[in-house]
Design a protein around this motif. Structure first.
Motif, PDB file in Angstrom:
ATOM      1  N   LYS A  49       0.833  -1.199   0.000  1.00 56.90           N
ATOM      2  CA  LYS A  49       0.000   0.000   0.000  1.00 56.90           C
ATOM      3  C   LYS A  49       0.870   1.253   0.000  1.00 56.90           C
TER       4      LYS A  49
ATOM      5  N   LEU B 176       2.538   1.659  -3.410  1.00 55.64           N
ATOM      6  CA  LEU B 176       1.577   2.155  -4.402  1.00 55.64           C
ATOM      7  C   LEU B 176       1.351   3.653  -4.201  1.00 55.64           C
TER       8      LEU B 176
ATOM      9  N   THR C 274      -4.252   7.163  -4.918  1.00 54.00           N
ATOM     10  CA  THR C 274      -3.841   6.128  -5.864  1.00 54.00           C
ATOM     11  C   THR C 274      -4.557   4.832  -5.539  1.00 54.00           C
ATOM     12  N   ARG C 275      -5.030   4.172  -6.576  1.00 57.48           N
ATOM     13  CA  ARG C 275      -5.690   2.875  -6.424  1.00 57.48           C
ATOM     14  C   ARG C 275      -5.172   1.946  -7.523  1.00 57.48           C
ATOM     15  N   SER C 276      -5.181   0.651  -7.209  1.00 56.98           N
ATOM     16  CA  SER C 276      -4.799  -0.338  -8.227  1.00 56.98           C
ATOM     17  C   SER C 276      -6.034  -0.888  -8.932  1.00 56.98           C
ATOM     18  N   SER C 277      -7.214  -0.611  -8.375  1.00 51.66           N
ATOM     19  CA  SER C 277      -8.469  -1.021  -9.009  1.00 51.66           C
ATOM     20  C   SER C 277      -9.586  -0.139  -8.462  1.00 51.66           C
TER      21      SER C 277
ATOM     22  N   ALA D 107      -3.839   2.744 -11.216  1.00 54.17           N
ATOM     23  CA  ALA D 107      -2.707   2.002 -11.768  1.00 54.17           C
ATOM     24  C   ALA D 107      -2.932   0.503 -11.610  1.00 54.17           C
ATOM     25  N   PRO D 108      -3.784  -0.080 -12.460  1.00 52.29           N
ATOM     26  CA  PRO D 108      -4.031  -1.518 -12.347  1.00 52.29           C
ATOM     27  C   PRO D 108      -2.805  -2.320 -12.773  1.00 52.29           C
ATOM     28  N   PRO D 109      -2.512  -3.418 -12.072  1.00 48.59           N
ATOM     29  CA  PRO D 109      -1.364  -4.241 -12.449  1.00 48.59           C
ATOM     30  C   PRO D 109      -1.497  -4.704 -13.908  1.00 48.59           C
TER      31      PRO D 109
ATOM     32  N   ARG E 231      -2.427   3.026 -17.044  1.00 43.69           N
ATOM     33  CA  ARG E 231      -2.526   4.009 -15.958  1.00 43.69           C
ATOM     34  C   ARG E 231      -3.447   5.151 -16.395  1.00 43.69           C
TER      35      ARG E 231
END
Length: 125
Positions: A11, A14, A62-65, A110-112, A116
């Motif tokens: 976290k 990220l 910031t989030r990954s999803s 910013a999804p893996p 972006r």
């Protein structure tokens, strides 16, 4: 249980990545980044920047999803007022007297392995 020195939680990594992306975005838009991750007893400001004669207090989310909602949904009215108060404190401590101050939000999704997406909302205050 404490983490060994030098170990960074996913976290936190990220969040740091998002702040780096946001700082580059702001600079590309012509902002001058004055300070990052300013802390005091009352909280932290992610990025302080100058946009012409305006001091910009920039919150980075910031989030990954979108599993837990969009990054913008994390900004409440209470959080916005807190950012304004912290911005005023930063100005007092630094002796800075801009013509104006505003709060901006930069959202970084910013999804893996995905594309972006950066969104910048200016002037929430």
């Amino acid at each position: 249980m404490s983490r060994p020195t030098g170990v960074v939680r996913a976290k936190d990594a990220l969040g740091r990545f998002g702040e780096d992306v946001a700082a580059r975005h702001l600079e590309a838009e012509g902002f001058v980044v004055l300070e990052r991750n300013w802390r005091c007893a009352d909280g932290e400001l992610d990025i302080l920047a100058r946009d012409g004669d305006t001091l910009v207090v920039c919150e980075v989310k910031t989030r990954s999803s979108l599993r837990y909602g969009s990054p913008f949904e994390a900004i409440t009215e209470r959080k916005l007022h807190r950012l304004e108060r912290l911005g005023m404190r930063w100005m007092r401590e630094r002796g800075v007297r801009p013509q104006r101050m505003r709060v901006d939000i930069v959202s970084v999704l910013a999804p893996p392995g995905g594309r972006r997406v950066i969104e910048h909302v200016r002037g929430l205050s």
